[in-house]
Design an enzyme around this catalytic site. Sequence first.
Site, PDB file in Angstrom:
ATOM      1  N   ASP A  84       0.859  -1.182   0.000  1.00 19.55           N
ATOM      2  CA  ASP A  84       0.000   0.000   0.000  1.00 19.55           C
ATOM      3  C   ASP A  84       0.904   1.245   0.000  1.00 19.55           C
ATOM      4  O   ASP A  84       2.133   1.154   0.088  1.00 19.55           O
ATOM      5  CB  ASP A  84      -0.966  -0.020   1.189  1.00 19.55           C
ATOM      6  CG  ASP A  84      -2.214   0.809   0.900  1.00 19.55           C
ATOM      7  OD1 ASP A  84      -2.183   1.641  -0.031  1.00 19.55           O
ATOM      8  OD2 ASP A  84      -3.223   0.653   1.597  1.00 19.55           O
TER       9      ASP A  84
HETATM   10  C1  BGC Z   1      -5.100   3.144   0.210  1.00 18.67           C
HETATM   11  C2  BGC Z   1      -5.330   2.107  -0.874  1.00 18.67           C
HETATM   12  C3  BGC Z   1      -5.243   2.768  -2.217  1.00 18.67           C
HETATM   13  C4  BGC Z   1      -3.892   3.427  -2.352  1.00 18.67           C
HETATM   14  C5  BGC Z   1      -3.649   4.067  -3.700  1.00 18.67           C
HETATM   15  C6  BGC Z   1      -3.873   3.986  -0.029  1.00 18.67           C
HETATM   16  O1  BGC Z   1      -3.803   5.044   0.840  1.00 18.67           O
HETATM   17  O2  BGC Z   1      -5.025   2.486   1.450  1.00 18.67           O
HETATM   18  O3  BGC Z   1      -6.572   1.483  -0.689  1.00 18.67           O
HETATM   19  O4  BGC Z   1      -5.462   1.832  -3.221  1.00 18.67           O
HETATM   20  O5  BGC Z   1      -3.794   4.438  -1.358  1.00 18.67           O
HETATM   21  O6  BGC Z   1      -4.380   5.202  -3.892  1.00 18.67           O
END
Ligand code: BGC
Length: 754
Positions: free
Chosen positions: A298
């Site tokens: 993530d």
């Molecule tokens: C979130 C994810 C997301 C990623 C990309 C993160 O902060 O937890 O769910 O896909 O950002 O935007």
Amino acid sequence: MKRTIVAIACAIGCFCVGNAHNVNSQLPQKREKKEVKVGDSETKFVHELMQKMTLTEKIGQLSQYVGGTLLTGPQSGALSDSLFIRGMVGSILNVGGVDNLRKLQEKNMQLSRLKIPILFAFDVIHGYKTIFPTPLAESCTWDLDFMYETSKAAAIEASASGIHWTFAPMVDIARDPRWGRIVEGAGEDTYLACKIAEARVRGFQWNLGKPNSVYACAKHFVAYGAPQAGRDYAPVDISMSTLAEVYLPPFKACVDAGVKTFMSAFNSLNGVPATGNRWLMTNLLRNQWKFQGFVVSDWNAVQELKDHGVAATDEEASLLAFNAGVDMNMTDGLYNRCLEKALREGRVDIKAIDASVERILRAKYALGLFEDPYRFFDSKRERTEVRSNSAMTLARKVAASSMVLLKNSQSTLPLSKHTNRIALIGPLVNNRSEVMGSWKARGEDKDVVTVLEGIKNKLGSAVAINYVQGCDFLDPSTQEFSKAFEAAKQSDVVIAVVGEKALMSGESRSRAVLRLPGQQEALLDTLQKAGKPLVVVLMNGRPLCLEKVDKQADALLEAWFPGTQCGNAVADILFGDAVPAGKLTTSFPLSEGQIPNYYNYKRSGRPGDMPHSSTVRHIDVPNRNLYPFGYGLSYTKFSYGEIQCANEFNVDGTLQISVDVTNTGGYDGEEIVQLYVADKHASMVRPVKELKGFKKVFIPKGETVRVDFTLNARDLGFWNNEMQYVVEPGIFEIMVGSSSEDLQKKEAIWKGDK
Ligand code: BGC
């Protein structure tokens, strides 16, 4: 304790606690052998390409950067020309639109030595331009065809706009409505969430490899939905059997549905951050579940291993994540900065790097990007397939189907289209932006139909509509209350549209107080005093505490965040062109102090329903939820016949169950018939009931439909503390009905395998 315990292989696969203790190992370990067909053209191409790649270029393929200004987390590694020149960009996220993406791909093709196409990712969570209801809302349809269709429609739009890969579905079970990201998932039940996960993966990936579908991503692996006190990113401490029974199955369902990618979670799980959890991503996901795709971290989560306190330096953090099984590093650039040096020092195995690179190159190959890196950039498609009429029609239908009628005293709803004067009050009546909810991708306000517009579209000019905003979400001002009161007084009916702002739920939007924010309850008090029928339409991302609102409203409609077709869908329901059929997939508590208060809680020695006071309960609030899981009203009425089933499971372990459901009301309508099971005596404490089946059936008024289920005893087992999946013979309670709290029961015995 039961006589027989049957341990069998099951959906989760087997794992043992011994493995779990090793999760933090930093040693480079051998990865699994890849199943490669010799002579296969993809393999040949990828292997030849890899022979030409320098180590820097290989690690570059494992690195993902933010391509524009859309930041969904803290500021991160910047994308520079020098990264392109050195072949250090494998993937880019958060940029959409054919023109923008073409420019980035062109730059990469011009500047990089090997011209390996970039993979473009975007959070297409509930639609791309056409915004469907939020996933939590959509789950309330219990309609897997809808889930498939909306994911497919989102994939068509996103891919027409140049996107290859979405970070969806989020399949985290959420039993705590304080957690803001409950809005992104399918609610509190694992059985239902598995079915939805599968439908959504299939929908996004409906035409895999063709430029009109996208790779899906199962996230956030794992147990991200169980943070302490519902605070986003907080540690998760749960038993391994709860992990296996509640949180893992939706991820396994994604693997079984062929999901191409996984995302590791931010949280720590029993002391080990998911992003550095080798047991999770390698032992379980790759070796036992045989997941063939790749895992992305993530946002900045590799770097955040330092903040978790399990890595002292950037290098340690990247080693921990990479050796755990994170193939691609999202946004912080640590793999690019650290892995080469680590390899030279013998702290990471080149074979492991090659295996990760190969997975990513194969994903690019399978999309046809090596043949044509611009394959997804078709401006004509972007013009015709984004915001298509068919997507809009679907959005309206699904939005109406996701709404849950919570209260309807004296059949206040549906309203007559010939009402003379309507007062429309509240901060969400004429709002375009909030009603799309969080993660609205590239949804635009201009495309949204407001409630005001939807009702005007429906009723034309014959009905006088008096709109007053009344108050804002957080602003303490009550200045408009008297105007709202006057409007209510002069009308035949009052419709109040109240709730949360979009970004009161979603990532890092946990709340401790779950009542309507600001002055909205006070506004409803004022409206109630006008003495006219009060219809409250709620828009929110999570279950709220609605005890007061329930008393204020004559009719209460949970509309969630309906998306682009908001106003039309609300009007369809309010004026009877659509009959409500949604049922809750999360329990609505009476008060925050009860949380978590999910329906499938485990039994106790002093059950809360006993007459004396020494029982599982609070002294100040009853145990029950205000609205239970599976609950939702219709304009029509359904009556259930007796459960038909044998007293004993068949020798093959199956049990046929049926029930007649009659539509006794005045409208044709759909009913979601639910099947729950409880294991009466087991070697471990079991939940009071668990959903094991459901059917959504259309029943014309006056007619009866027979609904059939087949239960298999092998699906009624559980994970014990030795981490074995066991199915124990014995008596099971079979419950069928219209919600988790409105059930009839029968018992059936399973005598076990002969
Ligand atoms: C979130 C994810 C997301 C990623 C990309 C993160 O902060 O937890 O769910 O896909 O950002 O935007």
